[in-house]
Design a protein around this motif. Structure first.
Motif, mmCIF file in Angstrom:
data_model
loop_
_atom_site.group_PDB
_atom_site.id
_atom_site.type_symbol
_atom_site.label_atom_id
_atom_site.label_comp_id
_atom_site.label_asym_id
_atom_site.label_seq_id
_atom_site.Cartn_x
_atom_site.Cartn_y
_atom_site.Cartn_z
ATOM 1 N N UNK A 2 0.881 -1.290 0.089
ATOM 2 C CA UNK A 2 -0.131 -0.090 0.014
ATOM 3 C C UNK A 2 0.965 1.195 -0.068
ATOM 4 N N UNK A 3 1.994 1.199 0.666
ATOM 5 C CA UNK A 3 2.889 2.451 0.592
ATOM 6 C C UNK A 3 3.101 2.739 -0.885
ATOM 7 N N UNK A 4 3.711 1.419 -1.448
ATOM 8 C CA UNK A 4 4.148 1.837 -2.811
ATOM 9 C C UNK A 4 2.998 2.269 -3.570
ATOM 10 N N UNK A 5 1.682 1.916 -3.372
ATOM 11 C CA UNK A 5 0.828 2.141 -4.337
ATOM 12 C C UNK A 5 0.329 3.648 -4.094
ATOM 13 N N UNK A 11 -3.980 11.326 -6.239
ATOM 14 C CA UNK A 11 -4.748 10.243 -5.186
ATOM 15 C C UNK A 11 -5.213 9.340 -5.950
ATOM 16 N N UNK A 12 -4.652 8.037 -5.724
ATOM 17 C CA UNK A 12 -5.019 6.768 -6.625
ATOM 18 C C UNK A 12 -6.366 6.415 -6.556
ATOM 19 N N UNK A 13 -7.293 6.744 -5.351
ATOM 20 C CA UNK A 13 -8.667 6.474 -5.320
ATOM 21 C C UNK A 13 -9.465 7.693 -5.477
ATOM 22 N N UNK A 14 -8.674 8.887 -5.956
ATOM 23 C CA UNK A 14 -9.540 10.086 -6.145
ATOM 24 C C UNK A 14 -9.514 10.726 -4.829
ATOM 25 N N UNK A 15 -10.352 11.823 -4.668
ATOM 26 C CA UNK A 15 -10.312 12.747 -3.644
ATOM 27 C C UNK A 15 -11.954 12.769 -3.315
ATOM 28 N N UNK A 38 -8.816 3.407 5.500
ATOM 29 C CA UNK A 38 -8.958 4.919 5.095
ATOM 30 C C UNK A 38 -8.230 5.352 3.826
ATOM 31 N N UNK A 39 -7.206 4.830 3.637
ATOM 32 C CA UNK A 39 -6.029 5.282 2.691
ATOM 33 C C UNK A 39 -5.822 6.552 2.647
ATOM 34 N N UNK A 40 -6.046 7.332 1.339
ATOM 35 C CA UNK A 40 -5.644 8.454 1.312
ATOM 36 C C UNK A 40 -6.486 9.679 1.923
ATOM 37 N N UNK A 41 -7.527 9.177 2.375
ATOM 38 C CA UNK A 41 -8.430 10.183 3.333
ATOM 39 C C UNK A 41 -9.638 10.592 2.757
ATOM 40 N N UNK A 42 -10.057 10.273 1.495
ATOM 41 C CA UNK A 42 -11.063 10.880 0.784
ATOM 42 C C UNK A 42 -12.563 10.708 1.551
ATOM 43 N N UNK A 43 -13.033 9.526 2.074
ATOM 44 C CA UNK A 43 -14.082 9.412 2.904
ATOM 45 C C UNK A 43 -13.936 9.931 4.390
ATOM 46 N N UNK A 44 -13.036 9.903 5.013
ATOM 47 C CA UNK A 44 -12.850 10.455 6.405
ATOM 48 C C UNK A 44 -13.022 12.222 6.051
ATOM 49 N N UNK A 45 -12.283 12.751 5.142
ATOM 50 C CA UNK A 45 -12.370 14.172 5.001
ATOM 51 C C UNK A 45 -13.773 14.639 4.789
ATOM 52 N N UNK A 46 -14.570 13.931 3.908
ATOM 53 C CA UNK A 46 -15.819 14.149 3.448
ATOM 54 C C UNK A 46 -16.518 14.156 4.784
ATOM 55 N N UNK A 47 -16.689 13.136 5.531
ATOM 56 C CA UNK A 47 -17.338 13.096 6.720
ATOM 57 C C UNK A 47 -17.039 14.139 7.675
ATOM 58 N N UNK A 48 -15.925 14.414 7.874
ATOM 59 C CA UNK A 48 -15.428 15.471 8.770
ATOM 60 C C UNK A 48 -16.088 16.861 8.305
ATOM 61 N N UNK A 49 -16.215 16.907 6.676
ATOM 62 C CA UNK A 49 -16.698 18.250 6.305
ATOM 63 C C UNK A 49 -18.383 18.351 6.583
ATOM 64 N N UNK A 50 -18.850 17.211 6.855
ATOM 65 C CA UNK A 50 -20.258 17.069 6.979
ATOM 66 C C UNK A 50 -20.624 17.172 8.764
ATOM 67 N N UNK A 61 1.464 4.280 5.872
ATOM 68 C CA UNK A 61 1.866 5.676 6.536
ATOM 69 C C UNK A 61 2.047 6.793 5.475
ATOM 70 N N UNK A 62 2.222 6.270 4.205
ATOM 71 C CA UNK A 62 2.333 7.212 2.874
ATOM 72 C C UNK A 62 0.914 7.657 2.793
ATOM 73 N N UNK A 63 -0.128 6.767 2.764
ATOM 74 C CA UNK A 63 -1.745 7.033 2.623
ATOM 75 C C UNK A 63 -2.005 7.952 3.780
ATOM 76 N N UNK A 64 -1.710 7.739 4.939
ATOM 77 C CA UNK A 64 -1.909 8.720 5.896
ATOM 78 C C UNK A 64 -1.374 10.060 5.788
ATOM 79 N N UNK A 65 -0.190 10.242 5.466
ATOM 80 C CA UNK A 65 0.511 11.600 5.155
ATOM 81 C C UNK A 65 -0.328 12.164 3.933
ATOM 82 N N UNK A 66 -0.764 11.607 3.195
ATOM 83 C CA UNK A 66 -1.605 12.284 2.010
ATOM 84 C C UNK A 66 -2.842 12.550 2.404
ATOM 85 N N UNK A 67 -3.719 11.837 3.219
ATOM 86 C CA UNK A 67 -4.773 11.925 4.015
ATOM 87 C C UNK A 67 -4.686 13.410 4.907
#
Length: 195
Positions: A2-5, A11-15, A38-50, A61-67
């Motif tokens: 996952x770090x490599x991906x 954002x490989x699964x979008x934002x 959670x990966x790169x954060x797209x769903x968590x960020x959206x829920x926080x926005x709501x 850790x690479x995914x979390x840094x991007x998130x």
């Protein structure tokens, strides 16, 4: 793996959030939400926005840094935890909702995690999930090539016996989430309540 991906600029699964989550988010109580894989954060960020109080867990850790960067860019707070879900402890009756969007885990690890999910939800807490089904292998549009990490309505009922499903559907749908989830997909979608 996952770090490599995740180790690329885009954002490989979008934002944008998962469409099933977005369509049914109102079924989650406004409160503490745990997002698994959670990966790169797209769903968590959206829920926080709501207005949800979101904690997101991922093994990359690479995914979390991007998130974290995505959350900062959107001006929201999400608590990110770097942990392997095989060993992550879900606190007892602490969560108003737990969300699992395309979280591919071997069956043994998944069954143990789902026991923690059941105990971690508060009374009337909601579990929301979308996952690929084994039939996804014929499409090859995401989800890998190992059927064991995929789920079905039958496995969900068996592995979450203490939750009451209010929505449980197997379907084919167009999945457009970044470069790795693109095209027709065989999915299972679920919403369940801890009674």
């Amino acid at each position: 793996m996952w770090d490599e991906r995740y180790d690329r600029k885009d954002y490989v699964y979008g934002t944008k959030p998962n469409t099933f989550l977005k369509a049914h988010l109102g079924k989650l109580f406004k409160g503490k939400v745990l997002s698994l894989a959670e990966g790169e954060g797209r769903n968590a960020v959206y829920m926080a926005q709501q207005g949800y109080q979101v904690t997101a867990v991922d093994g990359s850790i690479v995914g979390i840094d991007k998130a974290r960067r995505l959350a900062a860019k959107q001006g929201v707070h999400v608590e990110f935890i770097h942990a392997d879900l095989a060993h992550f402890d879900i606190a007892y009756e602490q969560w108003d909702a737990i969300v699992s969007i395309f979280c591919p885990l071997p069956a043994l690890i998944r069954r143990a995690l789902y026991k923690k999910v059941e105990s971690g939800l508060k009374h009337q807490g909601v579990f929301m999930l979308e996952a690929y089904r084994p039939e996804q292998l014929q499409y090859g549009t995401g989800g890998g090539n190992v059927s064991e990490v995929m789920q079905s309505a039958e496995t969900l009922r068996a592995e979450l016996p203490n939750l009451a499903f209010t929505h449980l559907s197997e379907l084919e749908r167009e999945v457009r989430e970044g470069v790795f989830h693109t095209g027709k997909g065989a999915v299972v979608q679920a919403i369940a309540i801890k009674l």
